[in-house]
Design a protein around this motif. Structure first.
Motif, PDB file in Angstrom:
ATOM      1  N   ASN A 236       1.100  -0.971   0.171  1.00  0.00           N
ATOM      2  CA  ASN A 236      -0.206  -0.151   0.240  1.00  0.00           C
ATOM      3  C   ASN A 236       0.232   0.803   0.089  1.00  0.00           C
ATOM      4  OD1 ASN A 236      -2.881   0.827  -0.089  1.00  0.00           O
ATOM      5  ND2 ASN A 236      -2.659   1.453   1.839  1.00  0.00           N
ATOM      6  N   ARG A 237       1.496   1.232  -0.795  1.00  0.00           N
ATOM      7  CA  ARG A 237       2.900   2.069  -0.782  1.00  0.00           C
ATOM      8  C   ARG A 237       2.515   2.789  -1.874  1.00  0.00           C
ATOM      9  NH1 ARG A 237       8.250  -1.351   1.219  1.00  0.00           N
ATOM     10  NH2 ARG A 237       9.474   1.201   0.381  1.00  0.00           N
ATOM     11  N   LYS A 238       1.654   3.771  -2.288  1.00  0.00           N
ATOM     12  CA  LYS A 238       1.350   3.981  -3.457  1.00  0.00           C
ATOM     13  C   LYS A 238       1.593   5.941  -3.530  1.00  0.00           C
ATOM     14  CE  LYS A 238      -3.565   3.323  -2.441  1.00  0.00           C
ATOM     15  NZ  LYS A 238      -5.017   3.395  -1.967  1.00  0.00           N
ATOM     16  N   LEU A 239       2.338   6.235  -2.859  1.00  0.00           N
ATOM     17  CA  LEU A 239       2.713   7.051  -3.195  1.00  0.00           C
ATOM     18  C   LEU A 239       4.423   6.862  -3.707  1.00  0.00           C
ATOM     19  CD1 LEU A 239       1.765   9.435  -0.465  1.00  0.00           C
ATOM     20  CD2 LEU A 239       0.501   9.536  -2.839  1.00  0.00           C
ATOM     21  N   GLU A 240       4.566   5.960  -2.966  1.00  0.00           N
ATOM     22  CA  GLU A 240       5.913   5.434  -4.025  1.00  0.00           C
ATOM     23  C   GLU A 240       5.976   5.488  -5.295  1.00  0.00           C
ATOM     24  OE1 GLU A 240       9.405   3.603  -1.218  1.00  0.00           O
ATOM     25  OE2 GLU A 240       7.581   3.901   0.801  1.00  0.00           O
ATOM     26  N   VAL A 241       5.271   4.307  -5.572  1.00  0.00           N
ATOM     27  CA  VAL A 241       5.097   4.358  -7.009  1.00  0.00           C
ATOM     28  C   VAL A 241       4.565   5.063  -7.597  1.00  0.00           C
ATOM     29  CG1 VAL A 241       3.388   2.896  -8.339  1.00  0.00           C
ATOM     30  CG2 VAL A 241       3.699   1.857  -6.334  1.00  0.00           C
ATOM     31  N   ILE A 242       3.708   5.996  -7.157  1.00  0.00           N
ATOM     32  CA  ILE A 242       3.515   7.168  -8.061  1.00  0.00           C
ATOM     33  C   ILE A 242       4.798   7.827  -8.621  1.00  0.00           C
ATOM     34  CG2 ILE A 242       2.493   9.628  -7.985  1.00  0.00           C
ATOM     35  CD1 ILE A 242      -0.103   8.332  -6.885  1.00  0.00           C
ATOM     36  N   ASP A 243       5.864   8.155  -7.664  1.00  0.00           N
ATOM     37  CA  ASP A 243       6.600   8.859  -7.784  1.00  0.00           C
ATOM     38  C   ASP A 243       7.982   8.494  -9.116  1.00  0.00           C
ATOM     39  OD1 ASP A 243       6.608  11.331  -6.015  1.00  0.00           O
ATOM     40  OD2 ASP A 243       7.661  10.106  -4.000  1.00  0.00           O
ATOM     41  N   ILE A 244       7.577   6.717  -8.567  1.00  0.00           N
ATOM     42  CA  ILE A 244       8.354   5.881  -9.571  1.00  0.00           C
ATOM     43  C   ILE A 244       8.286   5.832 -11.548  1.00  0.00           C
ATOM     44  CG2 ILE A 244       8.839   3.923 -10.341  1.00  0.00           C
ATOM     45  CD1 ILE A 244       9.011   3.153  -7.550  1.00  0.00           C
ATOM     46  N   PHE A 245       6.490   6.301 -11.412  1.00  0.00           N
ATOM     47  CA  PHE A 245       6.526   6.700 -12.708  1.00  0.00           C
ATOM     48  C   PHE A 245       6.484   7.262 -13.324  1.00  0.00           C
ATOM     49  CE2 PHE A 245       2.750   3.405 -12.069  1.00  0.00           C
ATOM     50  CZ  PHE A 245       3.679   1.901 -12.506  1.00  0.00           C
ATOM     51  N   ILE A 246       6.575   8.860 -12.459  1.00  0.00           N
ATOM     52  CA  ILE A 246       7.183  10.088 -12.502  1.00  0.00           C
ATOM     53  C   ILE A 246       8.225  10.310 -12.548  1.00  0.00           C
ATOM     54  CG2 ILE A 246       6.764  12.359 -11.727  1.00  0.00           C
ATOM     55  CD1 ILE A 246       4.093  11.896  -9.864  1.00  0.00           C
ATOM     56  N   LYS A 247       9.384   9.816 -12.534  1.00  0.00           N
ATOM     57  CA  LYS A 247      10.182   9.796 -12.577  1.00  0.00           C
ATOM     58  C   LYS A 247      11.122   9.131 -13.972  1.00  0.00           C
ATOM     59  CE  LYS A 247      11.938  10.981  -8.018  1.00  0.00           C
ATOM     60  NZ  LYS A 247      12.620  10.746  -6.405  1.00  0.00           N
ATOM     61  N   GLU A 248      10.148   7.910 -14.006  1.00  0.00           N
ATOM     62  CA  GLU A 248      10.228   6.983 -15.476  1.00  0.00           C
ATOM     63  C   GLU A 248       9.860   8.015 -16.743  1.00  0.00           C
ATOM     64  OE1 GLU A 248      12.593   4.830 -14.994  1.00  0.00           O
ATOM     65  OE2 GLU A 248      13.663   5.246 -13.025  1.00  0.00           O
ATOM     66  N   SER A 249       9.191   8.108 -16.675  1.00  0.00           N
ATOM     67  CA  SER A 249       8.542   8.293 -17.402  1.00  0.00           C
ATOM     68  C   SER A 249       8.771   9.302 -18.581  1.00  0.00           C
ATOM     69  CB  SER A 249       6.892   9.243 -17.588  1.00  0.00           C
ATOM     70  OG  SER A 249       7.297  10.401 -16.376  1.00  0.00           O
ATOM     71  N   PRO A 250       9.537  10.455 -18.589  1.00  0.00           N
ATOM     72  CA  PRO A 250      10.520  10.943 -19.425  1.00  0.00           C
ATOM     73  C   PRO A 250      12.102  10.259 -20.179  1.00  0.00           C
ATOM     74  CG  PRO A 250      10.757  12.358 -17.333  1.00  0.00           C
ATOM     75  CD  PRO A 250      10.034  10.918 -17.073  1.00  0.00           C
ATOM     76  N   ASN A 251      12.237   9.055 -19.365  1.00  0.00           N
ATOM     77  CA  ASN A 251      13.007   8.048 -19.381  1.00  0.00           C
ATOM     78  C   ASN A 251      12.405   7.056 -20.704  1.00  0.00           C
ATOM     79  OD1 ASN A 251      15.614   9.040 -18.133  1.00  0.00           O
ATOM     80  ND2 ASN A 251      13.924   7.347 -16.770  1.00  0.00           N
ATOM     81  N   PHE A 252      11.052   7.012 -20.648  1.00  0.00           N
ATOM     82  CA  PHE A 252      10.183   6.012 -21.372  1.00  0.00           C
ATOM     83  C   PHE A 252       9.970   6.564 -22.797  1.00  0.00           C
ATOM     84  CE2 PHE A 252       6.341   4.040 -22.969  1.00  0.00           C
ATOM     85  CZ  PHE A 252       6.772   3.199 -22.510  1.00  0.00           C
ATOM     86  N   LEU A 253       9.962   7.627 -22.570  1.00  0.00           N
ATOM     87  CA  LEU A 253       8.752   8.582 -23.736  1.00  0.00           C
ATOM     88  C   LEU A 253      10.420   8.995 -25.193  1.00  0.00           C
ATOM     89  CD1 LEU A 253       6.623  11.370 -22.033  1.00  0.00           C
ATOM     90  CD2 LEU A 253       6.301   8.983 -23.351  1.00  0.00           C
ATOM     91  N   LYS A 254      11.814   9.047 -23.780  1.00  0.00           N
ATOM     92  CA  LYS A 254      12.815   9.505 -24.558  1.00  0.00           C
ATOM     93  C   LYS A 254      12.904   7.831 -25.208  1.00  0.00           C
ATOM     94  CE  LYS A 254      17.923  10.806 -24.589  1.00  0.00           C
ATOM     95  NZ  LYS A 254      18.208   9.152 -25.009  1.00  0.00           N
ATOM     96  N   THR A 255      13.209   6.478 -25.169  1.00  0.00           N
ATOM     97  CA  THR A 255      13.491   5.284 -25.328  1.00  0.00           C
ATOM     98  C   THR A 255      12.469   5.178 -27.017  1.00  0.00           C
ATOM     99  OG1 THR A 255      14.295   4.565 -23.284  1.00  0.00           O
ATOM    100  CG2 THR A 255      13.416   3.186 -25.020  1.00  0.00           C
ATOM    101  N   LEU A 256      10.907   5.503 -26.262  1.00  0.00           N
ATOM    102  CA  LEU A 256       9.873   5.492 -27.920  1.00  0.00           C
ATOM    103  C   LEU A 256      10.613   6.101 -28.793  1.00  0.00           C
ATOM    104  CD1 LEU A 256       6.567   5.259 -25.624  1.00  0.00           C
ATOM    105  CD2 LEU A 256       7.831   2.830 -27.355  1.00  0.00           C
ATOM    106  N   LYS A 257      10.951   7.249 -28.664  1.00  0.00           N
ATOM    107  CA  LYS A 257      11.377   8.659 -29.543  1.00  0.00           C
ATOM    108  C   LYS A 257      12.568   7.724 -30.436  1.00  0.00           C
ATOM    109  CE  LYS A 257      12.334  13.213 -30.236  1.00  0.00           C
ATOM    110  NZ  LYS A 257      13.095  14.765 -29.721  1.00  0.00           N
ATOM    111  N   ASP A 258      13.571   7.279 -29.566  1.00  0.00           N
ATOM    112  CA  ASP A 258      14.686   6.750 -30.530  1.00  0.00           C
ATOM    113  C   ASP A 258      14.511   5.350 -31.002  1.00  0.00           C
ATOM    114  OD1 ASP A 258      16.412   8.864 -28.465  1.00  0.00           O
ATOM    115  OD2 ASP A 258      16.700   7.125 -27.125  1.00  0.00           O
ATOM    116  N   GLN A 259      12.841   5.193 -30.512  1.00  0.00           N
ATOM    117  CA  GLN A 259      12.674   3.814 -31.448  1.00  0.00           C
ATOM    118  C   GLN A 259      11.843   3.941 -32.450  1.00  0.00           C
ATOM    119  OE1 GLN A 259      10.832   1.149 -28.498  1.00  0.00           O
ATOM    120  NE2 GLN A 259      12.528   0.343 -27.667  1.00  0.00           N
ATOM    121  N   ASN A 260      11.651   5.128 -33.094  1.00  0.00           N
ATOM    122  CA  ASN A 260      10.415   5.447 -33.431  1.00  0.00           C
ATOM    123  C   ASN A 260      11.827   6.271 -34.387  1.00  0.00           C
ATOM    124  OD1 ASN A 260       8.526   4.179 -33.105  1.00  0.00           O
ATOM    125  ND2 ASN A 260       7.799   6.426 -31.938  1.00  0.00           N
TER     126      ASN A 260
END
Length: 260
Positions: A236-260
């Protein structure tokens, strides 16, 4: 000399004042609306990359400083951006009114499947039946070939059937098939976990807040698997999960952009 000391002293005071202004303070906010439940509204400080969730009454706490940008996001409401000003800092208070998001959904009726064996009170009613492969593996010896030969010679249970099962290669095939079935179960479990995460945080959080394309949400959650998000949610550590998603989203979007 004296004037120089005074000048340096004033510079130090200015620096301390600027430093104090940059320090974040914890403010209390309350979210208002007409009639919709205000629990679990996502409040994200886009400047500090920190986030929190509102309580049942729409109340939340989050560290801020002047000019921080807060994003308030939920599937039931339209996104709202708040820029923290000096008045918010001095009052340590923030009031936010959200506008309803109008969504039309088809009505769905779900009926829970009955467990007839359980209703009748039969033994092992709650256990999942074994597959044919699992039944074969359980029916034959798990011992090595030399041990199986010895058991056959001394009249042990299974006898020749066990030897044939091992020598023919059927046991090896069944074990391999069992391993593949277990892998499929693990993949199904991970898929269910991703669905649970999406249901809990809502797709609106991923699409509107993190800018993740809807068709890439599952891939993004898999991208964050190494951060133990399943474990954090189970605790039930929801806030930590949200923090992870916020921090990792720029890296994921960059990876998507590089693949395209």
């Amino acid at each position: 000399m004296k004037s120089n000391l005074i000048f340096y002293f004033l510079v130090i005071l200015v620096c301390l004042d600027v430093s104090a202004q940059q320090k974040r303070v914890l403010i209390t906010g309350q979210i208002y609306s007409d009639s919709i439940s205000l629990e679990n509204i996502h409040v994200i400080n886009k400047t500090s990359k920190k986030a929190t969730i509102s309580s049942t009454n729409g109340i939340f706490e989050i560290p801020v400083k002047e000019n921080d940008e807060l994003l308030i996001s939920s599937v039931q409401f339209k996104n709202k951006v708040i820029i923290i000003n000096d008045l918010n800092i001095k009052s340590l208070n923030l009031k936010i009114i959200l506008e309803k998001e109008i969504n039309s959904l088809d009505e769905v009726t779900i009926e829970k499947r009955r467990n007839i064996a359980g209703d009748l009170g039969l033994p092992n009613a709650g256990k999942k039946p074994l597959t044919k492969v699992e039944s074969r593996l359980n029916a034959h010896t798990k011992a090595s070939l030399p041990v199986a030969v010895l058991l056959t010679l001394i009249g042990g249970a299974g006898g020749i059937d066990n030897l044939y099962y091992i020598i023919s290669g059927d046991r090896k095939k069944d074990r391999k098939l069992t391993s593949l079935l277990q892998r499929d179960k693990n993949e199904a479990f991970k898929k269910e976990q991703r669905q649970n995460i999406r249901a809990h945080l809502t797709d609106s959080f991923f699409i509107k807040t993190l800018k993740i394309p809807v068709q890439e949400i599952d891939t993004f959650i898999q991208f964050c698997d190494s951060k133990n998000i399943d474990y954090l949610l189970s605790k039930n550590r929801k806030l930590e999960v949200i923090d992870i998603f916020i921090k990792e989203s720029p890296n994921f979007l960059k990876t998507l952009k590089d693949q395209n």
